[in-house]
Design an enzyme around this catalytic site. Structure first.
Site, short mmCIF file in Angstrom:
data_model
loop_
_atom_site.label_atom_id
_atom_site.label_comp_id
_atom_site.label_asym_id
_atom_site.label_seq_id
_atom_site.Cartn_x
_atom_site.Cartn_y
_atom_site.Cartn_z
N ASP A 95 24.77 41.56 35.11
CA ASP A 95 23.92 42.23 34.11
C ASP A 95 22.56 41.56 33.95
O ASP A 95 21.66 42.11 33.32
CB ASP A 95 24.63 42.26 32.74
CG ASP A 95 25.85 43.18 32.76
OD1 ASP A 95 25.92 44.08 33.62
OD2 ASP A 95 26.74 42.99 31.91
N GLN A 150 35.81 45.30 34.14
CA GLN A 150 36.30 46.45 33.36
C GLN A 150 37.59 46.98 33.96
O GLN A 150 38.52 47.32 33.24
CB GLN A 150 35.23 47.54 33.31
CG GLN A 150 34.02 47.13 32.48
CD GLN A 150 32.94 48.19 32.45
OE1 GLN A 150 33.02 49.19 33.15
NE2 GLN A 150 31.91 47.94 31.66
C1 S3P Z 1 31.72 44.29 31.52
C2 S3P Z 1 31.82 44.18 32.87
C3 S3P Z 1 30.72 44.52 33.79
C4 S3P Z 1 29.38 44.52 33.07
C5 S3P Z 1 29.44 45.28 31.78
C6 S3P Z 1 30.46 44.68 30.83
C7 S3P Z 1 32.89 43.96 30.70
O1 S3P Z 1 30.94 45.81 34.31
O2 S3P Z 1 28.38 45.06 33.91
O3 S3P Z 1 28.16 45.24 31.14
O4 S3P Z 1 32.75 43.80 29.47
O5 S3P Z 1 33.98 43.84 31.27
P1 S3P Z 1 31.87 46.03 35.62
O6 S3P Z 1 33.23 45.69 35.27
O7 S3P Z 1 31.71 47.49 35.93
O8 S3P Z 1 31.26 45.15 36.66
#
Ligand code: S3P
Length: 431
Positions: A315, A168
């Site tokens: 996840d 993210q």
């Molecule tokens: C996601 C990244 C992950 C994941 C989330 C979706 C994404 O989070 O846990 O369900 O779509 O980039 P983080 O970037 O906080 O690890």
């Protein structure tokens, strides 16, 4: 009705949440009409749809549940002077929030962002502090929502090394750069999910990925395209574990995204002794896709999950913990402290949930210690799902395996990522 005959049959699980969020946002930044086939239409992705609509982008759902996104493109949105700061409430969706903070900071659109109780507990400084390095004026509430964006980034390039294993954060920076029309270099030593990188070429944007480095040159206009979203490994994982653990099971999950940054659950389940076969392997919009067959395992052996493996199944760790709890020997999950800042503190909520089923699991600062048991017990207390969709689905699979009876449940928080969870379960138990 019991499920002694196991889980059986073929289905296509929910479409990929990460890919759907990205397709909607890139469609909104692109000039023209983008079509998204098989999008995930869930509580979380509707948040992203409503977010881009507030930017003046049109989103329609067709009869066959495709999304049609019509946009004047990032350049035109950037020069559109919004009279008032925009107000967003992104509900439970961390991905919408982190990605849209990047977009809004790149476009220079003043806004206030809030969310539900769970989202308000999650850290936002990991992205806000980085964007501030590039001239954005953004205020958090003690590092959390509500976040107010006063003004956008002013730098003429973004150059960062990720300090946390977060796709993210990486994607937010990439979207900030694309929205502002400036170049972006990111070093991602954790190899987090790379769907944005893979999708950009469909939108006509050149991306150079070499080892840990991602480079996107500035001033590239996104051009509308068609994106077809595969099924979500994170949804498939519940049936992969369910069918592995339930005797007499034979399940085929079609059209699943098997990108190596997302498929650690397959690697770990196979290492433990699961019977998993991939067929019809193909590539679609830069993403590897396959059908996955899983049959019941004779026996599972415990394992250690640590280091670079963790982001590839972050996840899926809640449902993998169920498989570890029913494996022979001891298991450890290390280097997974990111679990503490998901929709719930998943180190705590997975431990409490599986303990309620009689598992031998204890939390550690960055994961779990698990001693395998032969079978779980029916909990003797009412379960709470901590308003976390993946904990609710973990409980549903654990209940199914322990009580061996069909569940009649409300979809509740599961609608965040897998609205048809109970319909799919009915298919697998031939209800
Ligand atoms: C996601 C990244 C992950 C994941 C989330 C979706 C994404 O989070 O846990 O369900 O779509 O980039 P983080 O970037 O906080 O690890």
């Amino acid at each position: 009705m019991t499920i002694q005959n196991g889980l059986n049959g073929q289905l296509r699980v929910a479409s990929d949440k990460s890919i759907t969020h990205r397709a909607i946002i890139l469609g909104a930044l692109a000039v023209g009409v983008t079509r998204i086939n098989h999008p995930l239409l869930s509580a979380d992705t509707w948040q992203t749809i409503h977010a881009v609509e507030q930017l003046g982008v049109s989103v329609e759902v067709t009869e066959d549940q495709a999304l049609i996104i019509t946009s004047p493109g990032a350049l035109a949105i950037r020069s559109n002077h919004f009279q008032q700061p925009l107000q967003f409430d992104f509900g439970n969706s961390g991905t919408t929030t982190r990605l849209m903070i990047g977009v809004l900071a790149g476009l220079g659109i003043p806004a206030t962002i809030t969310g539900d109780a769970s989202l308000t507990r999650r850290p936002m400084n990991r992205i806000v502090a980085l964007l501030a390095n590039y001239g954005a004026e953004i205020q958090t509430t003690d590092g959390h929502l509500p976040v107010t964006i006063h003004s956008g980034i002013t730098a003429d390039a973004i150059n960062e090394t990720l300090a946390v294993p977060s796709a993210q954060v990486k994607t937010s920076l990439m979207l900030a750069g694309l929205s502002a029309g400036i170049s972006v270099v990111i070093f991602d030593d954790f190899k987090t999910r790379n769907h944005t990188e893979n999708m950009l070429s469909s939108f006509g944007v050149a991306v150079d990925c070499q080892a840990e480095m991602i480079f996107v040159a500035g001033n590239q206009q996104l051009v509308a395209t068609t994106v077809t979203v595969p099924a979500d490994m994170s949804a498939a994982a519940f049936w992969l574990v369910g069918a592995t653990l339930q005797p007499n099971s034979d399940v085929v999950l079609t059209d699943v995204n098997v990108n190596e940054t997302r498929s650690g659950v397959l690697t770990v389940l196979r290492r433990m002794g699961a019977n998993i076969t991939l067929t019809h392997e193909r590539t679609q919009n830069g993403e590897p896709i396959a059908d996955i067959q899983v049959t019941s395992a004779e026996m599972l052996i415990g394992t250690t999950i640590a280091g670079m493996e963790v982001p590839t199944m972050i996840d899926e760790l809640p449902i993998l913990a169920l498989a570890l709890a029913l494996s022979r020997g001891d298991s450890r999950v290390l280097d997974a402290s990111e679990l503490r800042i998901k929709e719930s503190n998943r180190i705590v909520t997975v431990t409490k949930t599986l303990q309620a089923f009689g598992a031998q699991i204890n939390e550690t600062p960055d994961g779990f210690l698990i001693a395998g048991v032969d079978h779980l017990q029916v909990p003797n207390q009412p379960l709470v799902d901590y308003d976390d969709h993946r904990i609710a689905m973990l409980q549903a699979v654990a209940k199914l395996l322990t009580s061996n009876v069909k569940l009649r449940e409300e979809i509740g928080t599961i609608a965040v990522s897998y609205p048809d969870f109970y319909k799919d379960l009915a298919v697998l138990i031939h209800d």
